[in-house]
Design a protein around this motif. Structure first.
Motif, mmCIF file in Angstrom:
data_model
loop_
_atom_site.group_PDB
_atom_site.id
_atom_site.type_symbol
_atom_site.label_atom_id
_atom_site.label_comp_id
_atom_site.label_asym_id
_atom_site.label_seq_id
_atom_site.Cartn_x
_atom_site.Cartn_y
_atom_site.Cartn_z
ATOM 1 N N LEU A 213 0.808 -1.216 0.000
ATOM 2 C CA LEU A 213 0.000 0.000 0.000
ATOM 3 C C LEU A 213 0.844 1.270 0.000
ATOM 4 N N THR A 214 2.157 1.106 -0.028
ATOM 5 C CA THR A 214 3.115 2.212 0.040
ATOM 6 C C THR A 214 2.790 3.168 1.197
ATOM 7 N N VAL A 215 2.659 2.562 2.380
ATOM 8 C CA VAL A 215 2.478 3.312 3.623
ATOM 9 C C VAL A 215 3.479 2.761 4.627
ATOM 10 N N THR A 216 3.566 3.397 5.778
ATOM 11 C CA THR A 216 4.470 2.890 6.812
ATOM 12 C C THR A 216 3.832 1.702 7.523
ATOM 13 N N GLU A 217 4.687 0.915 8.135
ATOM 14 C CA GLU A 217 4.181 -0.207 8.927
ATOM 15 C C GLU A 217 3.355 0.309 10.110
ATOM 16 N N ALA A 218 3.732 1.467 10.643
ATOM 17 C CA ALA A 218 2.966 2.076 11.737
ATOM 18 C C ALA A 218 1.532 2.400 11.283
ATOM 19 N N SER A 219 1.389 2.815 10.033
ATOM 20 C CA SER A 219 0.043 3.081 9.502
ATOM 21 C C SER A 219 -0.778 1.802 9.446
ATOM 22 N N VAL A 220 -0.153 0.716 9.048
ATOM 23 C CA VAL A 220 -0.850 -0.565 8.986
ATOM 24 C C VAL A 220 -1.285 -0.988 10.389
ATOM 25 N N VAL A 221 -0.414 -0.798 11.361
ATOM 26 C CA VAL A 221 -0.756 -1.133 12.751
ATOM 27 C C VAL A 221 -1.940 -0.285 13.208
ATOM 28 N N LYS A 222 -1.936 0.998 12.859
ATOM 29 C CA LYS A 222 -3.037 1.890 13.231
ATOM 30 C C LYS A 222 -4.333 1.442 12.570
ATOM 31 N N HIS A 223 -4.277 1.149 11.273
ATOM 32 C CA HIS A 223 -5.474 0.682 10.559
ATOM 33 C C HIS A 223 -5.980 -0.631 11.155
ATOM 34 N N SER A 224 -5.056 -1.521 11.492
ATOM 35 C CA SER A 224 -5.441 -2.805 12.081
ATOM 36 C C SER A 224 -6.181 -2.590 13.395
ATOM 37 N N GLY A 225 -5.651 -1.709 14.229
ATOM 38 C CA GLY A 225 -6.306 -1.404 15.494
ATOM 39 C C GLY A 225 -7.704 -0.849 15.292
ATOM 40 N N ASN A 226 -7.849 0.024 14.286
ATOM 41 C CA ASN A 226 -9.166 0.577 13.977
ATOM 42 C C ASN A 226 -10.120 -0.516 13.500
ATOM 43 N N ILE A 227 -9.609 -1.432 12.695
ATOM 44 C CA ILE A 227 -10.426 -2.550 12.211
ATOM 45 C C ILE A 227 -10.918 -3.371 13.388
ATOM 46 N N PHE A 228 -10.014 -3.724 14.287
ATOM 47 C CA PHE A 228 -10.389 -4.544 15.444
ATOM 48 C C PHE A 228 -11.439 -3.830 16.297
ATOM 49 N N MET A 229 -11.255 -2.516 16.483
ATOM 50 C CA MET A 229 -12.198 -1.744 17.288
ATOM 51 C C MET A 229 -13.570 -1.678 16.604
ATOM 52 N N LYS A 230 -13.578 -1.375 15.316
ATOM 53 C CA LYS A 230 -14.842 -1.220 14.592
ATOM 54 C C LYS A 230 -15.594 -2.541 14.461
ATOM 55 N N LEU A 231 -14.858 -3.653 14.454
ATOM 56 C CA LEU A 231 -15.508 -4.966 14.389
ATOM 57 C C LEU A 231 -15.810 -5.521 15.784
#
Length: 75
Positions: A34-52
């Protein structure tokens, strides 16, 4: 107003991250794709877990999120 279907709560980018998780990719590879930082992926993952509404006490949240993605919706 909150959508009653948890997957609909995800942003387009969060859906992309979740789809790549479902392919079995790790955070580093998802970040490269996705040409983003790994920290961004971790942030998105956390948001996914929270929203689900995935509680870490319920098991591996990454696996649970992928299962929700594959089913189309956890509800």
């Amino acid at each position: 107003q909150t959508d009653s279907r948890p997957l609909n709560r995800l942003t387009p980018r969060e859906r992309e991250v979740l789809a790549l998780m479902a392919e079995g990719l790790n955070n580093q590879t998802i970040a490269q794709r996705l040409t983003v930082t790994e920290a961004s992926v971790v942030k998105h993952s956390g948001n996914i877990f929270m929203k689900l509404d995935l509680d870490p006490a319920e098991g591996n949240r990454r696996v649970l999120a992928v299962l929700a993605h594959l089913r189309g919706d956890p509800d």
